[in-house]
Design a protein around this motif. Sequence first.
Motif, PDB file in Angstrom:
ATOM      1  N   ALA A 237      96.151 101.929 -13.931  1.00 46.62           N
ATOM      2  CA  ALA A 237      97.111 102.538 -13.000  1.00 46.62           C
ATOM      3  C   ALA A 237      96.609 102.439 -11.569  1.00 46.62           C
ATOM      4  N   LYS A 238      95.337 102.754 -11.333  1.00 50.34           N
ATOM      5  CA  LYS A 238      94.768 102.659  -9.984  1.00 50.34           C
ATOM      6  C   LYS A 238      94.806 101.222  -9.474  1.00 50.34           C
ATOM      7  N   LYS A 239      94.453 100.280 -10.332  1.00 53.87           N
ATOM      8  CA  LYS A 239      94.429  98.867  -9.948  1.00 53.87           C
ATOM      9  C   LYS A 239      95.834  98.378  -9.578  1.00 53.87           C
ATOM     10  N   LEU A 240      96.798  98.650 -10.449  1.00 49.38           N
ATOM     11  CA  LEU A 240      98.162  98.173 -10.200  1.00 49.38           C
ATOM     12  C   LEU A 240      98.770  98.795  -8.946  1.00 49.38           C
ATOM     13  N   LEU A 241      98.593 100.106  -8.782  1.00 48.40           N
ATOM     14  CA  LEU A 241      99.158 100.761  -7.606  1.00 48.40           C
ATOM     15  C   LEU A 241      98.499 100.251  -6.327  1.00 48.40           C
ATOM     16  N   GLY A 242      97.193 100.047  -6.362  1.00 44.68           N
ATOM     17  CA  GLY A 242      96.497  99.498  -5.203  1.00 44.68           C
ATOM     18  C   GLY A 242      96.994  98.109  -4.835  1.00 44.68           C
ATOM     19  N   GLU A 243      97.205  97.269  -5.851  1.00 37.14           N
ATOM     20  CA  GLU A 243      97.701  95.915  -5.602  1.00 37.14           C
ATOM     21  C   GLU A 243      99.108  95.933  -5.011  1.00 37.14           C
ATOM     22  N   LEU A 244      99.957  96.805  -5.515  1.00 40.29           N
ATOM     23  CA  LEU A 244     101.346  96.856  -5.039  1.00 40.29           C
ATOM     24  C   LEU A 244     101.484  97.451  -3.649  1.00 40.29           C
ATOM     25  N   THR A 245     100.700  98.469  -3.355  1.00 39.61           N
ATOM     26  CA  THR A 245     100.855  99.170  -2.075  1.00 39.61           C
ATOM     27  C   THR A 245      99.890  98.688  -1.003  1.00 39.61           C
TER      28      THR A 245
ATOM     29  N   GLY B 170      99.538  98.842 -20.887  1.00 39.51           N
ATOM     30  CA  GLY B 170      98.942  98.706 -19.560  1.00 39.51           C
ATOM     31  C   GLY B 170      99.882  98.154 -18.509  1.00 39.51           C
ATOM     32  N   SER B 171     101.142  97.908 -18.856  1.00 40.09           N
ATOM     33  CA  SER B 171     102.091  97.377 -17.873  1.00 40.09           C
ATOM     34  C   SER B 171     102.655  98.515 -17.018  1.00 40.09           C
ATOM     35  N   LEU B 172     102.900  98.200 -15.757  1.00 39.84           N
ATOM     36  CA  LEU B 172     103.482  99.179 -14.848  1.00 39.84           C
ATOM     37  C   LEU B 172     104.968  99.316 -15.144  1.00 39.84           C
ATOM     38  N   VAL B 173     105.405 100.534 -15.411  1.00 32.94           N
ATOM     39  CA  VAL B 173     106.817 100.808 -15.674  1.00 32.94           C
ATOM     40  C   VAL B 173     107.499 101.258 -14.392  1.00 32.94           C
TER      41      VAL B 173
END
Length: 90
Positions: A13-21, A68-71
């Motif tokens: 979650a931390k990795k995906l949110l960091g990449e997106l934002t 592990g996918s971002l919903v």
Amino acid sequence: MSPMTFPGIVVQAKKLLGELTGLKPVEVTGVSRDDQGWHVRIEMLEFPKIPPSADVIAEYDVLVGGDGSLVSFQRKRSRLRAETVAGEAG
């Protein structure tokens, strides 16, 4: 593929949110699981300031699937780092 572990979901979650934002994760403040997936509440550093107590921190709710996918994610609020949040000891 086996379901992700609790720590793995938080890291993802931390990795995906960091990449997106493009923002840096500061702290995970909550995690829960339901039929939709894993709900992870993460504080992100939006605007670093000097002194650091003036940093602007934003709170995000992130929903991650069991694989592990971002919903989804949603920015909930922002505050100065030095401000206490309702319910926190100050």
